[in-house]
Design a protein around this motif. Structure first.
Motif, PDB file in Angstrom:
ATOM      1  N   ASP A   1     -43.707  53.129  -6.317  1.00  0.00           N
ATOM      2  CA  ASP A   1     -44.992  53.069  -5.806  1.00  0.00           C
ATOM      3  C   ASP A   1     -45.668  54.182  -6.026  1.00  0.00           C
ATOM      4  O   ASP A   1     -46.868  54.256  -6.359  1.00  0.00           O
ATOM      5  CB  ASP A   1     -44.875  52.666  -4.430  1.00  0.00           C
ATOM      6  CG  ASP A   1     -44.476  51.349  -4.019  1.00  0.00           C
ATOM      7  OD1 ASP A   1     -44.583  50.544  -5.060  1.00  0.00           O
ATOM      8  OD2 ASP A   1     -43.898  51.046  -2.926  1.00  0.00           O
ATOM      9  N   HIS A   2     -44.797  55.302  -6.007  1.00  0.00           N
ATOM     10  CA  HIS A   2     -45.654  56.476  -6.361  1.00  0.00           C
ATOM     11  C   HIS A   2     -46.154  56.860  -7.901  1.00  0.00           C
ATOM     12  O   HIS A   2     -47.106  57.238  -8.042  1.00  0.00           O
ATOM     13  CB  HIS A   2     -44.695  57.785  -5.872  1.00  0.00           C
ATOM     14  CG  HIS A   2     -45.187  59.440  -6.278  1.00  0.00           C
ATOM     15  ND1 HIS A   2     -46.097  59.831  -5.488  1.00  0.00           N
ATOM     16  CD2 HIS A   2     -44.694  60.302  -7.015  1.00  0.00           C
ATOM     17  CE1 HIS A   2     -46.563  60.959  -6.119  1.00  0.00           C
ATOM     18  NE2 HIS A   2     -45.456  61.246  -6.910  1.00  0.00           N
ATOM     19  N   MET A   3     -45.230  56.477  -8.693  1.00  0.00           N
ATOM     20  CA  MET A   3     -45.515  56.423  -9.981  1.00  0.00           C
ATOM     21  C   MET A   3     -46.823  55.543 -10.403  1.00  0.00           C
ATOM     22  O   MET A   3     -47.702  55.786 -11.090  1.00  0.00           O
ATOM     23  CB  MET A   3     -44.346  56.093 -10.819  1.00  0.00           C
ATOM     24  CG  MET A   3     -43.096  57.194 -10.914  1.00  0.00           C
ATOM     25  SD  MET A   3     -41.854  56.459 -11.972  1.00  0.00           S
ATOM     26  CE  MET A   3     -42.569  56.588 -13.506  1.00  0.00           C
ATOM     27  N   GLN A   4     -46.764  54.321  -9.774  1.00  0.00           N
ATOM     28  CA  GLN A   4     -48.015  53.353 -10.043  1.00  0.00           C
ATOM     29  C   GLN A   4     -49.028  54.111  -9.367  1.00  0.00           C
ATOM     30  O   GLN A   4     -50.125  53.775 -10.082  1.00  0.00           O
ATOM     31  CB  GLN A   4     -47.697  52.180  -9.103  1.00  0.00           C
ATOM     32  CG  GLN A   4     -46.591  51.139  -9.779  1.00  0.00           C
ATOM     33  CD  GLN A   4     -47.072  50.896 -11.234  1.00  0.00           C
ATOM     34  OE1 GLN A   4     -46.338  51.328 -12.215  1.00  0.00           O
ATOM     35  NE2 GLN A   4     -47.973  49.843 -11.434  1.00  0.00           N
ATOM     36  N   SER A   5     -49.082  54.823  -8.459  1.00  0.00           N
ATOM     37  CA  SER A   5     -50.427  55.427  -7.797  1.00  0.00           C
ATOM     38  C   SER A   5     -50.850  56.467  -8.660  1.00  0.00           C
ATOM     39  O   SER A   5     -52.112  56.595  -8.805  1.00  0.00           O
ATOM     40  CB  SER A   5     -50.090  55.931  -6.409  1.00  0.00           C
ATOM     41  OG  SER A   5     -51.159  56.854  -5.791  1.00  0.00           O
ATOM     42  N   GLN A   6     -49.958  57.337  -9.312  1.00  0.00           N
ATOM     43  CA  GLN A   6     -50.218  58.190 -10.228  1.00  0.00           C
ATOM     44  C   GLN A   6     -50.949  57.595 -11.532  1.00  0.00           C
ATOM     45  O   GLN A   6     -51.956  58.208 -11.970  1.00  0.00           O
ATOM     46  CB  GLN A   6     -49.006  59.219 -10.505  1.00  0.00           C
ATOM     47  CG  GLN A   6     -48.769  60.006  -9.459  1.00  0.00           C
ATOM     48  CD  GLN A   6     -47.531  60.842  -9.891  1.00  0.00           C
ATOM     49  OE1 GLN A   6     -46.603  60.258 -10.625  1.00  0.00           O
ATOM     50  NE2 GLN A   6     -47.599  62.210  -9.450  1.00  0.00           N
ATOM     51  N   LEU A   7     -50.281  56.655 -11.958  1.00  0.00           N
ATOM     52  CA  LEU A   7     -51.093  55.946 -13.032  1.00  0.00           C
ATOM     53  C   LEU A   7     -52.049  55.312 -12.949  1.00  0.00           C
ATOM     54  O   LEU A   7     -53.361  55.615 -13.794  1.00  0.00           O
ATOM     55  CB  LEU A   7     -49.898  54.719 -13.354  1.00  0.00           C
ATOM     56  CG  LEU A   7     -48.523  55.228 -14.290  1.00  0.00           C
ATOM     57  CD1 LEU A   7     -47.881  53.875 -14.509  1.00  0.00           C
ATOM     58  CD2 LEU A   7     -48.935  55.945 -15.538  1.00  0.00           C
ATOM     59  N   SER A   8     -52.675  54.783 -11.464  1.00  0.00           N
ATOM     60  CA  SER A   8     -54.065  54.344 -11.299  1.00  0.00           C
ATOM     61  C   SER A   8     -54.803  55.507 -11.332  1.00  0.00           C
ATOM     62  O   SER A   8     -55.886  55.455 -11.839  1.00  0.00           O
ATOM     63  CB  SER A   8     -53.901  53.596  -9.887  1.00  0.00           C
ATOM     64  OG  SER A   8     -52.846  52.616  -9.887  1.00  0.00           O
ATOM     65  N   THR A   9     -54.452  56.736 -10.674  1.00  0.00           N
ATOM     66  CA  THR A   9     -55.383  57.893 -10.617  1.00  0.00           C
ATOM     67  C   THR A   9     -55.594  58.299 -11.972  1.00  0.00           C
ATOM     68  O   THR A   9     -56.855  58.960 -12.214  1.00  0.00           O
ATOM     69  CB  THR A   9     -54.621  59.176 -10.044  1.00  0.00           C
ATOM     70  OG1 THR A   9     -54.273  58.539  -8.671  1.00  0.00           O
ATOM     71  CG2 THR A   9     -55.419  60.232  -9.839  1.00  0.00           C
ATOM     72  N   LEU A  10     -54.873  58.409 -13.009  1.00  0.00           N
ATOM     73  CA  LEU A  10     -54.908  58.919 -14.316  1.00  0.00           C
ATOM     74  C   LEU A  10     -55.748  57.796 -15.187  1.00  0.00           C
ATOM     75  O   LEU A  10     -56.660  58.134 -15.709  1.00  0.00           O
ATOM     76  CB  LEU A  10     -53.592  58.908 -15.024  1.00  0.00           C
ATOM     77  CG  LEU A  10     -52.699  59.898 -14.575  1.00  0.00           C
ATOM     78  CD1 LEU A  10     -51.418  60.167 -15.563  1.00  0.00           C
ATOM     79  CD2 LEU A  10     -53.756  61.606 -14.839  1.00  0.00           C
ATOM     80  N   GLU A  11     -55.713  56.430 -14.928  1.00  0.00           N
ATOM     81  CA  GLU A  11     -56.487  55.288 -15.556  1.00  0.00           C
ATOM     82  C   GLU A  11     -58.001  55.538 -14.910  1.00  0.00           C
ATOM     83  O   GLU A  11     -58.826  55.522 -15.771  1.00  0.00           O
ATOM     84  CB  GLU A  11     -55.930  54.142 -15.104  1.00  0.00           C
ATOM     85  CG  GLU A  11     -54.715  53.678 -15.625  1.00  0.00           C
ATOM     86  CD  GLU A  11     -54.819  53.248 -17.256  1.00  0.00           C
ATOM     87  OE1 GLU A  11     -55.706  53.235 -17.829  1.00  0.00           O
ATOM     88  OE2 GLU A  11     -53.713  53.261 -17.948  1.00  0.00           O
ATOM     89  N   VAL A  12     -58.042  56.012 -13.919  1.00  0.00           N
ATOM     90  CA  VAL A  12     -59.516  56.067 -13.308  1.00  0.00           C
ATOM     91  C   VAL A  12     -60.180  57.201 -13.961  1.00  0.00           C
ATOM     92  O   VAL A  12     -61.268  57.229 -14.465  1.00  0.00           O
ATOM     93  CB  VAL A  12     -59.613  56.142 -11.878  1.00  0.00           C
ATOM     94  CG1 VAL A  12     -61.020  56.693 -11.480  1.00  0.00           C
ATOM     95  CG2 VAL A  12     -59.151  54.971 -11.216  1.00  0.00           C
ATOM     96  N   MET A  13     -59.525  58.433 -14.043  1.00  0.00           N
ATOM     97  CA  MET A  13     -59.934  59.740 -14.705  1.00  0.00           C
ATOM     98  C   MET A  13     -60.322  59.405 -16.206  1.00  0.00           C
ATOM     99  O   MET A  13     -61.399  59.770 -16.728  1.00  0.00           O
ATOM    100  CB  MET A  13     -58.953  60.739 -14.772  1.00  0.00           C
ATOM    101  CG  MET A  13     -58.959  61.301 -13.328  1.00  0.00           C
ATOM    102  SD  MET A  13     -57.646  62.531 -13.066  1.00  0.00           S
ATOM    103  CE  MET A  13     -58.462  63.856 -14.288  1.00  0.00           C
ATOM    104  N   ILE A  14     -59.429  58.699 -16.965  1.00  0.00           N
ATOM    105  CA  ILE A  14     -59.530  58.417 -18.562  1.00  0.00           C
ATOM    106  C   ILE A  14     -60.862  57.680 -18.801  1.00  0.00           C
ATOM    107  O   ILE A  14     -61.507  57.954 -19.349  1.00  0.00           O
ATOM    108  CB  ILE A  14     -58.043  57.898 -18.964  1.00  0.00           C
ATOM    109  CG1 ILE A  14     -57.064  58.647 -19.115  1.00  0.00           C
ATOM    110  CG2 ILE A  14     -58.666  57.185 -20.453  1.00  0.00           C
ATOM    111  CD1 ILE A  14     -55.841  58.279 -19.271  1.00  0.00           C
ATOM    112  N   THR A  15     -61.098  56.612 -17.884  1.00  0.00           N
ATOM    113  CA  THR A  15     -61.973  55.777 -17.844  1.00  0.00           C
ATOM    114  C   THR A  15     -63.387  56.573 -17.717  1.00  0.00           C
ATOM    115  O   THR A  15     -64.345  56.317 -18.395  1.00  0.00           O
ATOM    116  CB  THR A  15     -62.010  54.505 -16.730  1.00  0.00           C
ATOM    117  OG1 THR A  15     -60.852  53.797 -17.044  1.00  0.00           O
ATOM    118  CG2 THR A  15     -63.255  53.769 -17.081  1.00  0.00           C
TER     119      THR A  15
END
Length: 200
Positions: free
Chosen positions: A25-39
């Motif tokens: 869950d922690h890794m998924q949260s980090q990935l979601s944060t990075l996806e938003v930043m990249i977008t």
């Protein structure tokens, strides 16, 4: 699989599973944060180039983002499209001695850009009646599939260079365009054989 699931979970097993789920869950949260930043960065600084790249058959959101992050949107740093393919590692190696060419693999280059282009090439050749699929079927008959798809990725990267350099949308011309090019090439070869040019 049934035998593997047949057993007894001890209390410490449950704790371990809970910890693994928390890590996931922690890794998924980090990935979601990075996806938003990249977008957000893509929309703020590369929106036009991103739109042009997505017009190329086979290149979708993630592939376009990787291309922009690795090669950028300014193609003036690469003198030619061949320079870009060589930098990415998609240009074939040169191993020639005494007039004989030996089979060589592609050069080392940017692994992220190379992987993104190969992935995009696979997506493009799967599109029915596309120019890329027709282009892929021809070398596939005389070489390994892996080498054929790298050749498509190299050609696709040249299209990327032209698209970003001229800032024009890619137009999918379909299989008919490929057939037309092959017909013209065959006619040109026939003319050369029947009426060879002589020096004046």
């Amino acid at each position: 699989m049934i035998k593997a699931l047949d057993g007894t979970l001890a209390p410490h097993h449950l704790v371990q599973l809970q910890m693994l789920l928390q890590d996931f869950d922690h890794m998924q949260s980090q990935l979601s944060t990075l996806e938003v930043m990249i977008t957000e960065i893509t929309q703020a600084h590369y929106s036009l180039a991103y739109e042009y790249l997505e017009s190329i058959t086979g290149i979708a959101g993630r592939s376009a983002q990787i291309i922009l992050s690795e090669a950028g949107n300014d193609m003036s740093r690469f003198s030619t499209a061949d320079h870009l393919t060589a930098w990415s590692g998609l240009a074939p190696g040169n191993n020639e001695s005494a007039g004989r060419r030996r089979d060589t693999s592609v050069k080392k280059g940017n692994p992220y850009l190379k992987t993104a282009l190969v992935t995009a090439a696979w997506a493009a050749v799967r599109v029915k009646d596309s120019y890329w699929r027709a282009l892929f079927e021809r070398p596939r008959k005389r070489m390994k599939v892996q080498k054929a798809i790298v050749a498509i990725a190299r050609r696709m990267l040249k299209v990327v260079h032209k698209t970003l350099d001229t800032l024009t949308l890619y137009q999918e011309k379909g299989i008919a365009h490929f057939v037309d090019l092959q017909t013209k090439a065959a006619l040109y070869q026939r003319i050369k054989q029947e009426w060879p040019l002589t020096e004046l």
